[in-house]
Write an enzyme that holds these catalytic residues in place. Structure first.
Site, PDB file in Angstrom:
ATOM      1  N   GLU A 337       0.801  -1.212   0.000  1.00 51.16           N
ATOM      2  CA  GLU A 337       0.000   0.000   0.000  1.00 51.16           C
ATOM      3  C   GLU A 337       0.843   1.275   0.000  1.00 51.16           C
ATOM      4  O   GLU A 337       0.354   2.353  -0.319  1.00 51.16           O
ATOM      5  CB  GLU A 337      -0.953   0.025   1.203  1.00 51.16           C
ATOM      6  CG  GLU A 337      -0.298  -0.007   2.558  1.00 51.16           C
ATOM      7  CD  GLU A 337       0.082  -1.421   2.971  1.00 51.16           C
ATOM      8  OE1 GLU A 337       0.791  -1.559   3.977  1.00 51.16           O
ATOM      9  OE2 GLU A 337      -0.296  -2.387   2.273  1.00 51.16           O
ATOM     10  N   ASP A 379      22.289  19.244 -30.456  1.00 49.81           N
ATOM     11  CA  ASP A 379      22.855  20.168 -31.421  1.00 49.81           C
ATOM     12  C   ASP A 379      24.266  20.543 -30.976  1.00 49.81           C
ATOM     13  O   ASP A 379      24.659  20.284 -29.830  1.00 49.81           O
ATOM     14  CB  ASP A 379      21.961  21.408 -31.528  1.00 49.81           C
ATOM     15  CG  ASP A 379      22.311  22.268 -32.729  1.00 49.81           C
ATOM     16  OD1 ASP A 379      23.168  21.851 -33.541  1.00 49.81           O
ATOM     17  OD2 ASP A 379      21.742  23.359 -32.863  1.00 49.81           O
ATOM     18  N   ASP A 647      16.923  23.705 -28.793  1.00 50.55           N
ATOM     19  CA  ASP A 647      16.320  24.949 -28.324  1.00 50.55           C
ATOM     20  C   ASP A 647      15.698  25.777 -29.437  1.00 50.55           C
ATOM     21  O   ASP A 647      15.226  26.878 -29.198  1.00 50.55           O
ATOM     22  CB  ASP A 647      17.361  25.800 -27.587  1.00 50.55           C
ATOM     23  CG  ASP A 647      18.527  26.195 -28.488  1.00 50.55           C
ATOM     24  OD1 ASP A 647      18.573  25.735 -29.650  1.00 50.55           O
ATOM     25  OD2 ASP A 647      19.384  26.974 -28.032  1.00 50.55           O
ATOM     26  N   ASP A 651      14.073  22.151 -33.829  1.00 49.75           N
ATOM     27  CA  ASP A 651      14.272  21.011 -32.927  1.00 49.75           C
ATOM     28  C   ASP A 651      12.961  20.433 -32.394  1.00 49.75           C
ATOM     29  O   ASP A 651      12.951  19.351 -31.800  1.00 49.75           O
ATOM     30  CB  ASP A 651      15.141  21.428 -31.728  1.00 49.75           C
ATOM     31  CG  ASP A 651      16.544  21.827 -32.143  1.00 49.75           C
ATOM     32  OD1 ASP A 651      17.094  21.152 -33.030  1.00 49.75           O
ATOM     33  OD2 ASP A 651      17.079  22.805 -31.592  1.00 49.75           O
ATOM     34  N   ASN A 715       7.146 -14.348   3.165  1.00 47.64           N
ATOM     35  CA  ASN A 715       6.153 -14.417   4.244  1.00 47.64           C
ATOM     36  C   ASN A 715       5.045 -15.416   3.932  1.00 47.64           C
ATOM     37  O   ASN A 715       4.623 -16.187   4.798  1.00 47.64           O
ATOM     38  CB  ASN A 715       5.551 -13.031   4.479  1.00 47.64           C
ATOM     39  CG  ASN A 715       6.503 -12.116   5.222  1.00 47.64           C
ATOM     40  OD1 ASN A 715       7.504 -12.571   5.786  1.00 47.64           O
ATOM     41  ND2 ASN A 715       6.226 -10.826   5.207  1.00 47.64           N
ATOM     42  N   ASP A 744       5.436  -0.518   7.359  1.00 44.37           N
ATOM     43  CA  ASP A 744       5.126   0.435   6.301  1.00 44.37           C
ATOM     44  C   ASP A 744       5.592   1.845   6.651  1.00 44.37           C
ATOM     45  O   ASP A 744       6.126   2.571   5.803  1.00 44.37           O
ATOM     46  CB  ASP A 744       3.615   0.454   6.016  1.00 44.37           C
ATOM     47  CG  ASP A 744       3.187  -0.731   5.165  1.00 44.37           C
ATOM     48  OD1 ASP A 744       4.057  -1.349   4.526  1.00 44.37           O
ATOM     49  OD2 ASP A 744       1.982  -1.050   5.151  1.00 44.37           O
TER      50      ASP A 744
END
Length: 904
Positions: A337, A379, A647, A651, A715, A744
């Site tokens: 969870e 570039d 930029d 591009d 477990n 947790d």
């Protein structure tokens, strides 16, 4: 803002949208303000059609605007009514909606069902514990996301797009140009457009010069369309085809214009489509798909194992009701969870840390792609070089210095109104320094032909006398030569012969080999009988000479390239520049260049051939925008995670095609919108730091997932063994829930953990197979020592009857809690934990807190309430031995696992 939305719009609507009308919910039906004089029309289509055919005077009257623009007070009043210029997907969700989103993950929904079942069976303790787990998980995620969203909004504000708006000063009444955030625009605002701008709202063109707009986001049309002030379209045509309208979410490819805002936010075409799209199921990206696969793997595992636990316990104990409660608790224990909270916390922490390194993350999910990137395409200008362009030479055709060439170049740069780049800035600065005092103002601008990436040149037309005009053109050498027929030699004008052409290429190649970028300058005199010029007029020009620019390499480039290479990232240069210049710059920064592939060669290759060549090629030159996009796409199709850094307008296609688009805060609007990550400093070294942080973020997420998968598997295996042989439950449902709750809470420190340098050395990607393999290898190890604990409690401490089950359950409760906690330290590194690799202080503190809390719990008054009891002190030496053996065995298996399968 637009990248995700436009892509979704294109995917959902491109098949049937191009001529489709949207007739959606009514717009605002009251007047925006008294000055407007009429209500906003009922639909986007009707409103657009009305504005498309209206004259400028009608538009000013309709929106209460003026030739000088709105005043700030008028704009604020309109904004009060129509709201900010934001689409629905940009509006922040109210807190209650955000809280619901944080709650509604499959794990919380599953736990809620289990809590309701517990309540229905009057198991109030289990109900309280499960409810606490849901509340803690939801609140932690809510708080973390609220903090991260606030930080992200602050970061994105640093790189928010602006629009050039005409506003009227309330005191002087004069018009002034302001750069305003696009969310402040209102209907009636006057907006100035130039190449590279995003269209910030729905606009009506008032004046335009060679304006071309890319409308792919709305129509799917790949080619730009021309827009103008006076419509040539029939009245009943689709509003999207109206040549006087521009729509939010599109962008300017070339040209200039002045336009009026006619709709903003949710009242735009883009906003109406966005409203529909956000109601559709969003297609997950690679990161989200990876998280989803892991989540459902664990849920499926839980859904298979829980019935098995129920059957075994019910059959062996005969108490099916108790067995059902126990199996529900096992299901809770198997539910990760905290996974959504861990993911959110880790990504948010990564984004904030990246911001300190001058990297702004627009989309949190992009961080994982940053770390997974194994090819970076970029570039040359400003990345390898200093982006401080200097005009090094201005020469005639034969290479001799020439002030007249500089004069022509200055006139071109000064009078153009499109996208002024660094070359223009260098020309203007050099001309002022060299020709100070000369009167350039005697030239009157007549017209201009804006730059575009097909012609790779731009022209202005000026006049210094009434009887003639002079067209001055500058641009890439080959493109200028293609429109020249004459050459200026000293004071003479001679034909451009093959012999001269060969000599010109020798001179310019020599300049290129010195690392200079050569721009040709040409001109011609024309009669003054027209004031409207077009591309067709760029013909029969006289080549005047060249201006050559130097952009020296950055000192940091060579070490940055080496650092990226050491991180497993291959750098490829994709430039529109001359191959000779590209080779010289790459050589200066230590980038090996065996072969340079140019754009014309890319055109001739099929996708399969290009993919094979692209993998081996490190430098591509003379590329058009679509060449860059195609190279990025074929590299991705080969299974690589490709980043693209750019930029400019050219591009944008490649930025959208890449797994991760990277731009800079000084980029044009369309490049920033297409990017996932914005750099505040255009440097490969900054990028290398971002890659490292992306991998660190991903590694910490993976720790929780691996730990959860292996621990849960172990477990359940232990529960199955104990259930088959014990006359009582190995642990009560309440014990499992409390153990899971304590554990947790301890996991909140995982996002802040340290990561070994070895894990940062290469790209990291989701590998569901590796997670499953890890679970199978490491899960049973904990089961071995769980079974040893069972044996210890059964034979040594004689907890082998139902009357002694509390002692048995208390012993396994402590061992299970501590072993689960220690597994984090074991799997967080491939090295020896605590010695060769140390966890962060926060994770160590939480580990210690769990150990102290767990042991203190069984000696506290709460032990009776939880049906636990104090363990004899003789138990703890055995516990130390069991945990020590567990760690030694895990380390041994880990060594085998690393040698066989590696360690992600």
């Amino acid at each position: 803002m637009f990248k995700t939305m436009t892509q979704r719009l294109f995917d959902l609507f491109s098949r049937n949208l191009p001529r489709r009308l949207i007739r959606r919910s009514p717009m605002l039906e009251e007047n925006i303000q008294p000055a407007i004089g009429q209500a906003v029309p009922l639909s986007v289509a009707q409103h657009s059609q009305a504005c498309a055919r209206a004259s400028a005077e009608q538009l000013y009257a309709k929106f209460g605007s003026h030739f000088e623009g709105l005043t700030e007070g008028e704009a604020a009043a309109i904004r009060e009514v129509v709201g900010a210029n934001q689409t629905d997907d940009q509006q922040p969700a109210p807190w209650w909606q955000h809280l619901w989103i944080c709650y509604r993950n499959p794990f919380n929904l599953l736990l809620t069902i289990l809590a309701l079942v517990s309540y229905a069976t009057e198991d109030i303790k289990a109900t309280l514990v499960i409810s606490s787990m849901v509340v803690i998980s939801t609140l932690m995620r809510f708080i973390q996301e609220a903090r991260s969203n606030k930080a992200a909004d602050a970061l994105k504000a640093m790189v928010s797009n602006t629009a050039t708006v005409l506003r009227c000063d309330e005191q002087s009444g004069r018009s002034e140009q302001l750069e305003l955030p696009i969310n402040q625009l209102v209907p009636g605002d006057l907006v100035k457009l130039s190449a590279g701008d995003m269209i910030p709202a729905d606009l009506r063109i008032l004046s335009a010069k060679d304006l071309f707009i890319s409308q792919a986001a709305l129509t799917g049309e790949s080619l730009p369309v021309e827009k103008q002030a006076n419509s040539r379209m029939p009245e009943d045509c689709d509003p999207l085809e109206q040549d006087t309208l521009c729509f939010m979410g599109t962008n300017v490819v070339s040209g200039t214009a002045m336009a009026m805002v006619i709709a903003t936010g949710g009242q735009t075409w883009f906003g109406q489509l966005a409203e529909r799209v956000i109601q559709q199921d969003e297609q997950p990206n690679a990161f989200q798909s990876g998280i989803s696969k892991v989540s459902w793997l664990l849920i499926r595992f839980m859904m298979v194992m829980t019935p098995i636990v129920l059957l075994i316990n019910g059959y062996t104990k005969g108490d099916w009701w108790e067995a059902a409660l126990f199996s529900l608790s096992v299901a809770v224990g198997l539910t990760p969870e905290m996974l959504p909270m861990i993911v959110t916390s880790t990504l948010a922490k990564g984004a904030v840390k990246l911001s300190r390194q001058k990297v702004i993350v627009k989309h949190l999910d992009a961080i994982q792609n940053f770390g997974a990137m194994d090819i970076l395409c970029t570039d040359k200008t400003g990345t390898l070089t200093q982006d401080k362009i200097i005009l090094e030479r201005h020469t005639d055709v034969l290479g001799s210095p020439s002030d007249s060439v500089l004069h022509l170049a200055w006139l071109n740069s000064y009078h153009q109104t499109g996208l002024k780049n660094l070359l223009d800035v260098a020309v203007l600065e050099s001309a002022e320094a060299i020709q100070a005092g000369k009167n350039f103002n005697r030239y009157l601008k007549i017209d201009e032909i804006p730059f575009d990436f097909d012609r790779r040149r731009m022209s202005v037309v000026v006049s210094e006398a009434e009887d003639h005009h002079r067209l001055i053109c500058k641009g890439a050498l080959e493109e200028i030569l293609s429109i020249c027929t004459l050459v200026q030699l000293n004071d003479e004008t001679v034909p451009l012969t093959e012999q001269l052409l060969t000599r010109i290429r020798l001179i310019t190649d020599d300049l290129n080999q010195q690392g200079l970028r050569v721009v040709a300058v040409a001109h011609k005199v024309m009669p003054s009988n027209t004031r409207d010029y077009a591309v067709a007029d760029e013909s029969s020009l006289i080549l005047a000479g060249y201006i050559a620019f130097l952009d020296p390499p950055k000192e940091s480039t060579a070490p940055a390239l080496k650092a990226l290479q050491n991180k497993g990232v291959t750098v490829k240069i994709l430039t529109g520049d001359n191959p000779l210049v590209a080779r010289k710059v790459c050589k200066d920064v230590g980038l090996a260049v065996d072969h340079i592939l140019i754009g014309s060669e890319v055109e001739r290759l099929g996708d399969a051939e290009l993919a094979a060549v692209a993998l081996k090629t490190s430098v591509f030159a003379k590329l058009a925008p679509l060449h860059k996009e195609r190279i990025v796409r074929v590299l991705r199709e080969q299974g690589h995670v490709v980043g693209f850094m750019g930029d400019g307008i050219n591009d944008a296609p490649a930025l959208r095609a890449a797994d991760i688009g990277i731009s800079v805060d000084s980029a044009v609007d369309i490049a920033k919108e297409a990017a996932d990550i914005i750099l505040l400093e255009k440097s490969l070294m900054v990028l290398e730091q971002g890659v490292t942080e992306g991998r660190r973020t991903f590694a910490n997420m993976l720790k929780y997932i691996k730990m959860t998968a292996s621990s849960n598997f172990g477990n359940v295996f232990s529960v199955l063994v104990a259930s088959a042989f014990l006359p009582f439950l190995p642990m009560l449902p309440l014990h499992l829930l409390v153990q899971n709750l304590i554990y947790d809470v301890s996991q909140v420190a995982i996002p802040f953990d340290n990561v070994d340098e070895e894990q940062l050395a290469k790209p990291q990607r989701w590998n569901a197979g590796d997670i499953g393999r890890f679970m199978v290898f490491f899960g049973p190890i904990s089961s071995v020592f769980d079974i040893l604990t069972f044996s210890l409690m059964w034979w040594v401490f004689k907890a082998n009857t139902p009357d002694m089950q509390t002692l048995f359950q208390s012993g396994w409760f402590i061992e299970g809690l501590l072993s689960q906690t220690l597994i984090v330290h074991m799997i967080r590194t491939r090295k020896v934990p605590f010695i060769q690799s140390r966890a962060s202080w926060s994770l160590c503190f939480m580990t210690l807190a769990v150990v102290v809390t767990g042991i203190a719990l069984i000696f506290s008054p709460a032990a009776g309430f939880l049906q636990l009891q104090a363990l004899p002190l003789s138990y703890f030496p055995w516990l130390v031995v069991i945990l020590g053996g567990y760690m030694v065995m895990t380390q041994g298996v880990k060594g085998f696992f690393v040698r066989r399968y590696g360690w992600q």
